[in-house]
Design an enzyme around this catalytic site. Structure first.
Site, PDB file in Angstrom:
ATOM      1  CE  LYS A 114      -4.323  -1.777   1.380  1.00  0.00           C
ATOM      2  NZ  LYS A 114      -4.815  -2.609   2.476  1.00  0.00           N
ATOM      3  CE  LYS A 219      -5.279  -9.488  -2.767  1.00  0.00           C
ATOM      4  NZ  LYS A 219      -5.784  -9.180  -1.469  1.00  0.00           N
ATOM      5  CE  LYS A 222     -14.292  -4.800  -2.554  1.00  0.00           C
ATOM      6  NZ  LYS A 222     -14.396  -4.688  -1.110  1.00  0.00           N
TER       7      LYS A 222
HETATM    8  P1  TYM Z   1     -10.546  -7.424   3.207  1.00  0.00           P
HETATM    9  O1  TYM Z   1     -11.672  -6.484   3.331  1.00  0.00           O
HETATM   10  O2  TYM Z   1      -9.408  -7.082   2.326  1.00  0.00           O
HETATM   11  O3  TYM Z   1     -11.051  -8.829   2.796  1.00  0.00           O
HETATM   12  C1  TYM Z   1     -12.066  -9.465   3.523  1.00  0.00           C
HETATM   13  C2  TYM Z   1     -11.867 -10.958   3.537  1.00  0.00           C
HETATM   14  O4  TYM Z   1     -11.856 -11.462   2.206  1.00  0.00           O
HETATM   15  C3  TYM Z   1     -10.679 -12.235   2.021  1.00  0.00           C
HETATM   16  N1  TYM Z   1     -10.230 -12.092   0.619  1.00  0.00           N
HETATM   17  C4  TYM Z   1      -9.797 -13.114  -0.119  1.00  0.00           C
HETATM   18  N2  TYM Z   1      -9.684 -14.428   0.174  1.00  0.00           N
HETATM   19  C5  TYM Z   1      -9.232 -15.225  -0.816  1.00  0.00           C
HETATM   20  N3  TYM Z   1      -8.912 -14.780  -2.060  1.00  0.00           N
HETATM   21  C6  TYM Z   1      -9.018 -13.487  -2.386  1.00  0.00           C
HETATM   22  N4  TYM Z   1      -8.725 -13.073  -3.611  1.00  0.00           N
HETATM   23  C7  TYM Z   1      -9.471 -12.578  -1.389  1.00  0.00           C
HETATM   24  N5  TYM Z   1      -9.705 -11.241  -1.368  1.00  0.00           N
HETATM   25  C8  TYM Z   1     -10.157 -10.963  -0.124  1.00  0.00           C
HETATM   26  C9  TYM Z   1      -9.657 -11.669   2.985  1.00  0.00           C
HETATM   27  O5  TYM Z   1      -8.652 -12.616   3.278  1.00  0.00           O
HETATM   28  C10 TYM Z   1     -10.532 -11.366   4.178  1.00  0.00           C
HETATM   29  O6  TYM Z   1     -10.740 -12.522   4.957  1.00  0.00           O
HETATM   30  N6  TYM Z   1      -7.848  -6.796   7.290  1.00  0.00           N
HETATM   31  C11 TYM Z   1      -9.069  -7.422   6.806  1.00  0.00           C
HETATM   32  C12 TYM Z   1     -10.325  -6.946   7.534  1.00  0.00           C
HETATM   33  C13 TYM Z   1     -10.240  -7.072   8.996  1.00  0.00           C
HETATM   34  C14 TYM Z   1     -10.270  -8.283   9.753  1.00  0.00           C
HETATM   35  C15 TYM Z   1     -10.174  -7.891  11.114  1.00  0.00           C
HETATM   36  C16 TYM Z   1     -10.407  -9.622   9.404  1.00  0.00           C
HETATM   37  C17 TYM Z   1     -10.113  -6.037   9.885  1.00  0.00           C
HETATM   38  N7  TYM Z   1     -10.080  -6.531  11.142  1.00  0.00           N
HETATM   39  C18 TYM Z   1     -10.196  -8.832  12.150  1.00  0.00           C
HETATM   40  C19 TYM Z   1     -10.419 -10.565  10.445  1.00  0.00           C
HETATM   41  C20 TYM Z   1     -10.314 -10.162  11.791  1.00  0.00           C
HETATM   42  C21 TYM Z   1      -9.193  -7.090   5.335  1.00  0.00           C
HETATM   43  O7  TYM Z   1      -8.632  -6.156   4.849  1.00  0.00           O
HETATM   44  O8  TYM Z   1     -10.022  -7.795   4.674  1.00  0.00           O
END
Ligand code: TYM
Length: 355
Positions: A114, A219, A222
């Site tokens: 990022k 992967k 967005k």
């Molecule tokens: P975020 O919003 O980027 O993604 C949410 C969830 O979707 C999963 N994910 C994927 N899994 C497999 N393949 C992909 N291409 C893919 N794209 C997204 C992510 O692994 C995630 O599980 N930091 C986290 C949000 C968060 C969180 C937390 C999660 C904040 N606090 C506490 C668990 C516990 C995030 O950015 O997710």
């Protein structure tokens, strides 16, 4: 909900949910709600780290709750809440940061990624070591904000404040979870307490998944602009799948499978019947495969999963009263647990009143 193991996970409110979110996280949320004390949230504070337009952030919170409900999360079984509705999280984030090293945060892969984006630097091995200098040297227009750096602390707090045991997330979040465990251990050992359990990733006995994009690269995400969304209309989704990158096709029997084609097979393994996957794999092996047929089949099998969710999204999305009720109830429950943990954390750190 007593005596059940605690599960926590969240998704950032940065637009609609895609198949990566679904297979990496949401599908597991739905499966886990019967057996665990589940607390699922919308990570709007994390979304702020990329400075979204306020209107879009607001809209996205509502669409993600709707998508949670439409995918089958039942607010009677699981707690659903918005991260910023639990102010205890922000306070513990400040407290925990006192035990987190800037260096370990700067070394996090997602931070480097990022930071590079914020500074407009291309990713390559040569500039990997220099990123720290670039960050320090950046002028204020191109700054890398401190929220991005401390993102893992905030995520750790989401998990630790609920004393979670299991965290269903995709592969891309594993490093954050590793840091969470490290922070928990460090805090516990510094204060000689067992306040925080060490959480583990959970995907029904299988390794965490990484859902690929269909543009042949890494992967689905967005910022990669390669998403198949749960709300995509049939026509839109079919078109996206039909445009998926492939190759010229196998020239001789049992050829190795190229990455773009492997990506199609990977998605198919998650969405299609095992016989269907086998049929296309056999066709690949004997060189009779037609990628057009594979894509058509894949699009229909994806739609069989996403269409019912999309239909429920349409039914639910204007029901502000119901959604509001779910979120108020969720916030109340989440705050109940969070405030207890915060109180304990303040206590062990020496923040107690004598006046
Ligand atoms: P975020 O919003 O980027 O993604 C949410 C969830 O979707 C999963 N994910 C994927 N899994 C497999 N393949 C992909 N291409 C893919 N794209 C997204 C992510 O692994 C995630 O599980 N930091 C986290 C949000 C968060 C969180 C937390 C999660 C904040 N606090 C506490 C668990 C516990 C995030 O950015 O997710």
């Amino acid at each position: 909900m007593d005596n059940k193991e605690i599960v926590v996970s969240g998704i950032r409110s940065t637009g609609n949910l895609h198949l990566g979110n679904y297979f990496g996280a949401l599908r597991n949320f739905v499966k886990m709600q019967n057996d665990y004390d589940c607390r699922f949230f919308i990570a709007d504070l994390h979304a702020l780290t990329t400075n979204p337009d306020p209107k879009e952030l607001h809209t996205s919170v509502k669409s993600i709750v709707t998508e949670y409900l439409a995918a089958g999360i039942d607010p009677e079984k699981a707690t659903i809440f918005v991260q910023s509705d639990v102010p205890e999280v922000s306070e513990l984030y400040l407290l925990l940061n006192m035990h987190v090293g800037i260096g370990e945060l700067m070394r996090t892969a997602s931070f480097k990624d990022k930071a590079r984006k914020a500074l407009g630097i291309k990713a390559d091995a040569d500039n990997d070591d220099n990123i720290e200098n670039e960050i320090i040297g950046a002028d204020s227009n191109k700054r890398v904000n401190a929220g991005l750096l401390t993102y893992p602390t905030l995520m750790a707090v989401d998990i630790l404040i609920q004393k979670a045991h299991k965290v269903p997330v995709g592969k891309d979040q594993e490093q954050h979870l590793e840091l969470t465990r490290r922070f928990a251990r460090r805090f516990n050992s510094f204060y000689n307490t067992d306040l925080f359990p060490e959480p583990e990733n959970y995907n029904f006995g299988k390794a965490a998944v990484k859902i690929p994009g269909l543009d042949g690269s890494g992967k689905m995400g967005k910022s990669e602009g390669n998403c198949l969304y749960l709300i995509d209309e049939d026509k839109v989704l079919r078109k996206k799948v039909m445009r998926a990158v492939t190759d010229e096709g196998p020239k001789e029997p049992n050829s190795p499978v190229s990455q773009p084609v492997q990506n199609l097979f990977s998605l198919m393994e998650l969405t299609s019947a095992p016989e269907t996957v086998q049929q296309f794999k056999d066709a690949y092996s004997d060189c009779s495969i037609r990628y057009g047929d594979l894509k058509k089949q894949l699009a229909e099998d994806i739609l069989n999963i996403t269409r019912p969710i999309r239909e429920r999204i349409m039914e639910l999305r204007d029901n502000d009263e119901y959604i509001g009720k779910v979120l108020r109830q969720g916030a109340e429950r989440a705050r109940y647990y969070a405030s207890q943990t915060l109180k304990e954390a303040r206590e062990v750190m020496g923040i107690r009143k004598f006046y």
